[in-house]
Design an enzyme around this catalytic site. Structure first.
Site, PDB file in Angstrom:
ATOM      1  N   TYR A 156       0.836  -1.208   0.000  1.00 58.11           N
ATOM      2  CA  TYR A 156       0.000   0.000   0.000  1.00 58.11           C
ATOM      3  C   TYR A 156       0.876   1.266   0.000  1.00 58.11           C
ATOM      4  O   TYR A 156       0.653   2.198  -0.779  1.00 58.11           O
ATOM      5  CB  TYR A 156      -0.900  -0.031   1.235  1.00 58.11           C
ATOM      6  CG  TYR A 156      -1.886   1.114   1.346  1.00 58.11           C
ATOM      7  CD1 TYR A 156      -3.036   1.148   0.576  1.00 58.11           C
ATOM      8  CD2 TYR A 156      -1.659   2.163   2.242  1.00 58.11           C
ATOM      9  CE1 TYR A 156      -3.943   2.193   0.686  1.00 58.11           C
ATOM     10  CE2 TYR A 156      -2.562   3.207   2.359  1.00 58.11           C
ATOM     11  CZ  TYR A 156      -3.704   3.218   1.582  1.00 58.11           C
ATOM     12  OH  TYR A 156      -4.591   4.264   1.689  1.00 58.11           O
ATOM     13  N   LYS A 160       1.169   4.259  -2.807  1.00 60.73           N
ATOM     14  CA  LYS A 160       0.810   5.648  -2.497  1.00 60.73           C
ATOM     15  C   LYS A 160       2.006   6.599  -2.658  1.00 60.73           C
ATOM     16  O   LYS A 160       1.838   7.767  -3.026  1.00 60.73           O
ATOM     17  CB  LYS A 160       0.238   5.732  -1.073  1.00 60.73           C
ATOM     18  CG  LYS A 160      -1.093   5.006  -0.901  1.00 60.73           C
ATOM     19  CD  LYS A 160      -2.167   5.580  -1.810  1.00 60.73           C
ATOM     20  CE  LYS A 160      -3.529   4.944  -1.616  1.00 60.73           C
ATOM     21  NZ  LYS A 160      -4.545   5.518  -2.494  1.00 60.73           N
TER      22      LYS A 160
HETATM   23  P1  NAP Z   1     -13.303   2.620   0.900  1.00 55.63           P
HETATM   24  O1  NAP Z   1     -14.351   3.168   1.803  1.00 55.63           O
HETATM   25  O2  NAP Z   1     -12.830   1.230   1.086  1.00 55.63           O
HETATM   26  O3  NAP Z   1     -13.787   2.851  -0.609  1.00 55.63           O
HETATM   27  C1  NAP Z   1     -12.979   2.432  -1.654  1.00 55.63           C
HETATM   28  C2  NAP Z   1     -13.640   2.815  -2.961  1.00 55.63           C
HETATM   29  O4  NAP Z   1     -12.828   2.343  -4.041  1.00 55.63           O
HETATM   30  C3  NAP Z   1     -15.013   2.190  -3.111  1.00 55.63           C
HETATM   31  O5  NAP Z   1     -15.859   3.100  -3.779  1.00 55.63           O
HETATM   32  C4  NAP Z   1     -14.724   0.984  -3.984  1.00 55.63           C
HETATM   33  O6  NAP Z   1     -15.884   0.622  -4.700  1.00 55.63           O
HETATM   34  C5  NAP Z   1     -13.621   1.523  -4.883  1.00 55.63           C
HETATM   35  N1  NAP Z   1     -12.797   0.494  -5.486  1.00 55.63           N
HETATM   36  C6  NAP Z   1     -11.983  -0.388  -4.883  1.00 55.63           C
HETATM   37  N2  NAP Z   1     -11.415  -1.207  -5.788  1.00 55.63           N
HETATM   38  C7  NAP Z   1     -11.898  -0.832  -6.995  1.00 55.63           C
HETATM   39  C8  NAP Z   1     -11.721  -1.308  -8.318  1.00 55.63           C
HETATM   40  N3  NAP Z   1     -10.924  -2.335  -8.591  1.00 55.63           N
HETATM   41  N4  NAP Z   1     -12.368  -0.674  -9.318  1.00 55.63           N
HETATM   42  C9  NAP Z   1     -13.184   0.355  -9.062  1.00 55.63           C
HETATM   43  N5  NAP Z   1     -13.403   0.861  -7.834  1.00 55.63           N
HETATM   44  C10 NAP Z   1     -12.773   0.253  -6.819  1.00 55.63           C
HETATM   45  O7  NAP Z   1     -11.987   3.498   0.962  1.00 55.63           O
HETATM   46  P2  NAP Z   1     -11.751   5.035   1.376  1.00 55.63           P
HETATM   47  O8  NAP Z   1     -11.292   5.048   2.759  1.00 55.63           O
HETATM   48  O9  NAP Z   1     -12.883   5.862   0.951  1.00 55.63           O
HETATM   49  O10 NAP Z   1     -10.469   5.326   0.484  1.00 55.63           O
HETATM   50  C11 NAP Z   1     -10.508   6.071  -0.726  1.00 55.63           C
HETATM   51  C12 NAP Z   1      -9.077   6.386  -1.128  1.00 55.63           C
HETATM   52  O11 NAP Z   1      -8.462   7.138  -0.087  1.00 55.63           O
HETATM   53  C13 NAP Z   1      -8.209   5.149  -1.330  1.00 55.63           C
HETATM   54  O12 NAP Z   1      -7.340   5.359  -2.405  1.00 55.63           O
HETATM   55  C14 NAP Z   1      -7.444   5.057  -0.037  1.00 55.63           C
HETATM   56  O13 NAP Z   1      -6.222   4.391  -0.195  1.00 55.63           O
HETATM   57  C15 NAP Z   1      -7.255   6.522   0.293  1.00 55.63           C
HETATM   58  N6  NAP Z   1      -6.984   6.780   1.703  1.00 55.63           N
HETATM   59  C16 NAP Z   1      -7.901   6.431   2.664  1.00 55.63           C
HETATM   60  C17 NAP Z   1      -7.604   6.684   3.994  1.00 55.63           C
HETATM   61  C18 NAP Z   1      -8.548   6.347   5.116  1.00 55.63           C
HETATM   62  O14 NAP Z   1      -8.164   6.494   6.289  1.00 55.63           O
HETATM   63  N7  NAP Z   1      -9.757   5.916   4.865  1.00 55.63           N
HETATM   64  C19 NAP Z   1      -6.390   7.282   4.340  1.00 55.63           C
HETATM   65  C20 NAP Z   1      -5.493   7.616   3.347  1.00 55.63           C
HETATM   66  C21 NAP Z   1      -5.813   7.369   2.023  1.00 55.63           C
HETATM   67  P3  NAP Z   1     -16.279  -0.894  -5.074  1.00 55.63           P
HETATM   68  O15 NAP Z   1     -15.836  -1.763  -3.950  1.00 55.63           O
HETATM   69  O16 NAP Z   1     -17.740  -0.841  -5.292  1.00 55.63           O
HETATM   70  O17 NAP Z   1     -15.551  -1.158  -6.349  1.00 55.63           O
END
Ligand code: NAP
Length: 248
Positions: A156, A160
C-alpha cells in the site's frame, strides 16, 4: 471560482472518500461520473445528489479500475457523451495488509494494480482530452502512509508513494497546457477502509494525531474540491496533507 457545467470522473465514488468527493462536486454544479464495481451503491449516491437538489449530478458508471480496456473506454465514453472532461480524481484504492516477509506476490500486485496502475491508465487517457482543451485538473488520492511508511503495508505504501512521483512527473509534463496535477494525502479517515482496523490499532494511533480524532470524507472532499477548481490555477505538483496534524 465556478465549476458549474464541468465534467469529472471520480473513481471509487460509491463509498467513503470518493462518495464525499462526488457529492461535493455535484453540489458545485459538476456532472460527476462516479465509477466503482458496485452499481447499487453508486445509484444510492446519484439518488442522494438528486434528493438534495444539487446543481450538478452524479452519474453512476460500473468500472473495475484494474481492467485496462474498461478504463480507456470509460474516459472515451465520457468525453464523447459530454464533449469535455475537466477533472479526473483517482481515488479508488484497496489494502491487502501483511508483513513484508510473508506478503505474497499476488497481494503486492493487486494493490499496485488497483491503486497505481489504474491511475496511470486513466491519466493517460484523460490527458489526451485535457491537452486538446488546454485545461484540466487531476487529483490523485495518495496517503500519509505513502509519505511515512506503515508496518504491514509495504504494498500500500509503495503504491501511495509512487502516486506522488507520478503526480509530480505529470505536473511537469502538463503545466504548459494549463493542466494541473496534485495529490491529496489523507491521514486516518472514517470509512469502510479504517472500520476494519482492530480497536487496538485505532487506540494506538490516536495519541499521534494532534487533533485527537479521525477525519471525515467531507473534509478530504473540501481539499480535493479546491485543487480541482479553477481557483487552484497556479498550484501543481503538490501533495496536500489532510490528516489532523499526524504528519508534519
Ligand atoms: P473505501 O471506503 O474502502 O472505498 C474504496 C472505494 O474504491 C469504493 O468506492 C470501492 O468501490 C472503490 N474500489 C476499490 N477497488 C476498486 C476497483 N478495482 N475498481 C473500481 N473501484 C474500486 O476506501 P476510502 O477510505 O474511501 O479510500 C478512498 C481512497 O483514499 C483510497 O485510495 C485510499 O487508499 C485513500 N486513503 C484512505 C484513507 C482512510 O483512512 N480511509 C487514508 C489515506 C488514504 P467498489 O468496492 O464498489 O468497487
Amino acid at each position: 471560482m465556478d465549476m458549474q457545467g464541468q465534467v469529472a470522473i471520480v473513481t471509487g465514488g460509491s463509498r467513503g472518500i470518493g462518495r464525499a468527493i462526488s457529492l461535493a462536486f455535484a453540489e458545485k454544479g459538476v456532472s460527476v461520473v462516479a465509477c466503482a464495481r458496485s452499481l447499487d451503491k453508486l445509484e444510492e449516491v446519484a439518488k442522494e445528489a438528486k434528493q438534495r437538489e444539487f446543481a450538478g449530478e452524479v452519474i453512476p458508471a460500473t468500472l473495475d479500475v484494474t481492467d485496462a480496456a474498461a478504463c480507456e473506454k470509460c474516459v472515451e465514453d465520457v468525453a464523447e457523451k459530454h464533449g469535455r472532461l475537466d477533472i479526473l480524481v483517482n481515488n479508488a484504492g484497496i489494502t491487502r495488509d501483511g508483513l513484508l516477509a510473508s506478503m505474497s506476490d499476488d497481494d503486492f500486485d493487486a494493490v499496485i494494480d488497483a491503486n497505481l496502475r489504474s491511475a496511470f491508465r486513466l491519466m493517460r487517457s484523460a490527458t489526451k482530452h485535457m491537452m486538446r482543451a488546454r485545461y484540466g485538473r487531476i487529483v490523485n488520492i495518495s496517503s500519509v502512509a505513502g509519505l511515512m511508511g506503515n508496518p504491514g503495508q509495504a504494498n500500500y505504501c509503495a503504491s501511495k508513494a509512487a502516486l506522488v512521483g507520478m503526480t509530480k512527473s505529470a505536473a511537469k509534463e502538463l503545466a504548459r497546457r494549463k493542466i494541473t496535477c496534485n495529490a491529496v494525502a489523507p491521514g486516518f479517515i472514517e470509512t469502510d477502509m479504517t472500520d476494519v482496523l482492530p480497536e487496538k490499532v485505532k487506540e494506538g494511533v490516536m495519541p499521534l494525531i494532534p487533533m485527537k480524532r479521525f477525519g471525515s470524507g467531507e473534509e478530504i472532499a473540501e481539499a480535493v474540491g479546491f485543487l480541482a477548481s479553477p481557483a487552484a490555477s497556479y498550484i501543481t505538483g503538490q501533495v496536500l496533507v489532510v490528516d489532523g496534524g499526524l504528519h508534519m
